[in-house]
Design a protein around this motif. Structure first.
Motif, mmCIF file in Angstrom:
data_model
loop_
_atom_site.group_PDB
_atom_site.id
_atom_site.type_symbol
_atom_site.label_atom_id
_atom_site.label_comp_id
_atom_site.label_asym_id
_atom_site.label_seq_id
_atom_site.Cartn_x
_atom_site.Cartn_y
_atom_site.Cartn_z
ATOM 1 N N LEU A 134 6.487 -9.549 -4.807
ATOM 2 C CA LEU A 134 5.737 -10.332 -3.546
ATOM 3 C C LEU A 134 4.892 -11.579 -4.132
ATOM 4 N N GLN A 135 6.007 -12.388 -4.572
ATOM 5 C CA GLN A 135 5.579 -13.820 -4.895
ATOM 6 C C GLN A 135 4.319 -14.485 -4.164
ATOM 7 N N GLY A 136 3.312 -14.862 -4.623
ATOM 8 C CA GLY A 136 2.399 -15.756 -3.925
ATOM 9 C C GLY A 136 1.419 -14.777 -3.034
ATOM 10 N N ILE A 137 1.337 -13.503 -3.051
ATOM 11 C CA ILE A 137 0.477 -12.820 -2.408
ATOM 12 C C ILE A 137 -0.892 -12.794 -2.943
ATOM 13 N N SER A 138 -1.886 -12.951 -2.125
ATOM 14 C CA SER A 138 -3.218 -13.254 -2.694
ATOM 15 C C SER A 138 -3.845 -11.870 -3.354
ATOM 16 N N GLN A 139 -4.745 -12.139 -4.262
ATOM 17 C CA GLN A 139 -5.107 -11.099 -4.986
ATOM 18 C C GLN A 139 -5.966 -9.984 -3.972
ATOM 19 N N ASP A 140 -6.645 -10.620 -2.820
ATOM 20 C CA ASP A 140 -7.159 -9.767 -2.157
ATOM 21 C C ASP A 140 -6.290 -8.682 -1.361
ATOM 22 N N SER A 141 -5.152 -9.381 -0.898
ATOM 23 C CA SER A 141 -4.209 -8.599 -0.342
ATOM 24 C C SER A 141 -3.440 -7.555 -1.292
ATOM 25 N N LEU A 142 -3.429 -7.866 -2.561
ATOM 26 C CA LEU A 142 -2.742 -6.998 -3.695
ATOM 27 C C LEU A 142 -3.572 -5.817 -3.980
ATOM 28 N N GLU A 143 -4.948 -5.975 -3.848
ATOM 29 C CA GLU A 143 -5.868 -4.767 -4.052
ATOM 30 C C GLU A 143 -5.929 -4.003 -2.753
ATOM 31 N N ILE A 144 -5.874 -4.531 -1.559
ATOM 32 C CA ILE A 144 -5.599 -3.570 -0.467
ATOM 33 C C ILE A 144 -4.604 -2.842 -0.783
ATOM 34 N N LEU A 145 -3.182 -3.458 -1.082
ATOM 35 C CA LEU A 145 -2.125 -2.670 -1.328
ATOM 36 C C LEU A 145 -2.237 -1.536 -2.530
ATOM 37 N N ASN A 146 -2.999 -2.096 -3.400
ATOM 38 C CA ASN A 146 -3.285 -0.830 -4.407
ATOM 39 C C ASN A 146 -3.953 0.418 -3.935
ATOM 40 N N LYS A 147 -4.922 0.061 -3.097
ATOM 41 C CA LYS A 147 -5.516 1.341 -2.197
ATOM 42 C C LYS A 147 -4.612 1.867 -1.439
ATOM 43 N N ILE A 148 -3.846 1.251 -0.813
ATOM 44 C CA ILE A 148 -2.768 1.925 0.179
ATOM 45 C C ILE A 148 -2.013 2.865 -0.611
ATOM 46 N N VAL A 149 -1.486 2.455 -1.830
ATOM 47 C CA VAL A 149 -0.485 3.096 -2.694
ATOM 48 C C VAL A 149 -1.182 4.446 -3.126
ATOM 49 N N GLU A 150 -2.424 4.280 -3.432
ATOM 50 C CA GLU A 150 -3.291 5.288 -4.028
ATOM 51 C C GLU A 150 -3.184 6.406 -2.682
ATOM 52 N N GLU A 151 -3.532 6.008 -1.418
ATOM 53 C CA GLU A 151 -3.446 6.723 -0.145
ATOM 54 C C GLU A 151 -2.266 7.324 -0.084
ATOM 55 N N ALA A 152 -1.160 6.705 -0.367
ATOM 56 C CA ALA A 152 0.075 7.110 0.075
ATOM 57 C C ALA A 152 0.385 8.351 -0.997
ATOM 58 N N TYR A 153 0.226 8.155 -2.283
ATOM 59 C CA TYR A 153 0.236 9.485 -3.279
ATOM 60 C C TYR A 153 -0.669 10.527 -2.751
ATOM 61 N N SER A 154 -1.913 10.530 -2.378
ATOM 62 C CA SER A 154 -3.012 11.430 -1.980
ATOM 63 C C SER A 154 -2.545 12.167 -0.556
ATOM 64 N N ALA A 155 -1.602 11.436 0.303
ATOM 65 C CA ALA A 155 -0.967 12.139 1.272
ATOM 66 C C ALA A 155 0.251 13.176 1.060
ATOM 67 N N LYS A 156 0.472 12.922 -0.256
ATOM 68 C CA LYS A 156 1.691 13.838 -0.886
ATOM 69 C C LYS A 156 1.083 14.730 -1.584
ATOM 70 N N GLY A 157 -0.233 14.698 -1.763
ATOM 71 C CA GLY A 157 -0.749 15.780 -2.471
ATOM 72 C C GLY A 157 -0.555 15.566 -4.022
ATOM 73 N N ILE A 158 -0.655 14.231 -4.363
ATOM 74 C CA ILE A 158 -0.141 13.663 -5.708
ATOM 75 C C ILE A 158 -1.564 13.216 -6.195
ATOM 76 N N ARG A 159 -2.314 13.445 -7.127
ATOM 77 C CA ARG A 159 -3.536 12.809 -7.708
ATOM 78 C C ARG A 159 -3.580 13.208 -9.216
ATOM 79 N N PRO A 160 -4.682 12.546 -9.852
ATOM 80 C CA PRO A 160 -4.479 12.445 -11.434
ATOM 81 C C PRO A 160 -4.538 14.106 -11.788
ATOM 82 N N GLY A 161 -3.945 14.431 -12.769
ATOM 83 C CA GLY A 161 -3.590 15.616 -13.183
ATOM 84 C C GLY A 161 -2.709 16.534 -12.693
#
Length: 288
Positions: free
Chosen positions: A109-136
């Motif tokens: 995703l060339q040129g994406i802003s750091q703030d948008s990327l941080e939101i994306l990082n959080k969304i990715v964690e939400e996507a894992y959590s929705a599938k029951g995937i967490r640390p451990g």
């Protein structure tokens, strides 16, 4: 006839580089070596930027896979795999995956802003959590379809955009949704990455043909796909060690990168770092 897997005080690993002038026989020498390794029972993987190893793969009962599309198998970027430097178990694999995905998204995703990327990082964690995937969580017990996909990430981003009331956050989400459109069904990279992993090369000789991907001059997509494949190869190297342990075998694994300079891009040093890390660690896994 050198023993490339010999180990002593002066032979501490099996890695090599083949150097020579144009037309001096580098590719011929490499193909001869790989043929001998394959004939001796080694599992061979080739990253091929100039479509030179397809016939060799076919003649040795292997497979040649076009890295520019997902027709012969897709690798889901969100599928968590074990990395060769994982010493902390399931939690370590989870966090290593989050770090990898941040690099993957920065690359593609060339040129994406750091703030948008941080939101994306959080969304990715939400996507894992929705599938029951967490640390451990025991990653080894999960199937390919148990992991979230890029479509799941896109859906969460769309939902957040529709619900957001903060002006700045809404702007960042709007930018993010536009960037992620390439991954949705019908998007230009949908066939390549959107969906569960369907790729599973069982053959002993696997050639990844990058010619079309590099010829398209889409450096971001080519580098992102290379990152995914190198990470997948890390997992295959680990699986080879497990294979040897279970069967009391001594099968070697060989990773060859032809015309390696074509894969190295000064804008994406992370790709070169993957090569370096693999070269450094593969000696511990019966490989070269």
């Amino acid at each position: 006839f050198p023993d490339f897997f010999k180990r002593d005080l002066t032979h501490v690993n099996s890695n090599m580089v083949v150097i020579g002038q144009s037309g001096s026989g580098k590719s011929y020498a490499t193909k001869t070596l790989l043929t001998n390794f394959a004939s001796a029972g080694a599992k061979v993987f080739v990253l091929d930027p100039e479509s030179e190893y397809g016939s060799l793969a076919k003649n040795l009962g292997g497979v040649s896979i076009d890295a520019s599309d997902g027709k012969k198998g897709r690798i889901n970027p969100l599928q968590i795999i074990t990395s060769m430097d994982d010493e902390g178990g399931a939690s370590s694999s989870y966090y290593a995956q989050l770090q990898f995905l941040e690099q993957f998204f920065k690359t593609v995703l060339q040129g994406i802003s750091q703030d948008s990327l941080e939101i994306l990082n959080k969304i990715v964690e939400e996507a894992y959590s929705a599938k029951g995937i967490r640390p451990g969580r025991d990653i080894a017990a999960l199937k390919n379809e148990d992991f979230p996909t890029l479509q799941d990430v896109c859906d969460i981003a769309d939902k957040k955009l529709a619900e957001s009331t903060d002006t700045y956050e809404k702007n960042c989400l709007h930018v993010l949704v536009n960037y992620l459109a390439r991954f949705k069904a019908g998007g230009r990279d949908s066939a390549l990455w959107n969906g569960c992993t369907t790729f599973s090369a069982k053959e002993a000789f696997v050639n990844f043909d990058f010619q079309r991907l590099l010829a398209n001059r889409n450096d971001a997509t080519a580098n992102a796909q290379m990152l995914l494949l190198l990470r997948w190869l890390e997992n295959e190297v680990i699986r080879n060690r497990d294979y040897n342990a279970l069967r009391h075998a001594d099968r070697k694994v060989v990773v060859a990168i032809d015309e390696a300079h074509l894969f190295i891009d000064e804008k994406y040093p992370i790709a070169l770092d993957f090569m370096y890390q693999m070269a450094k660690r593969i000696r511990k896994y019966d490989g070269m």
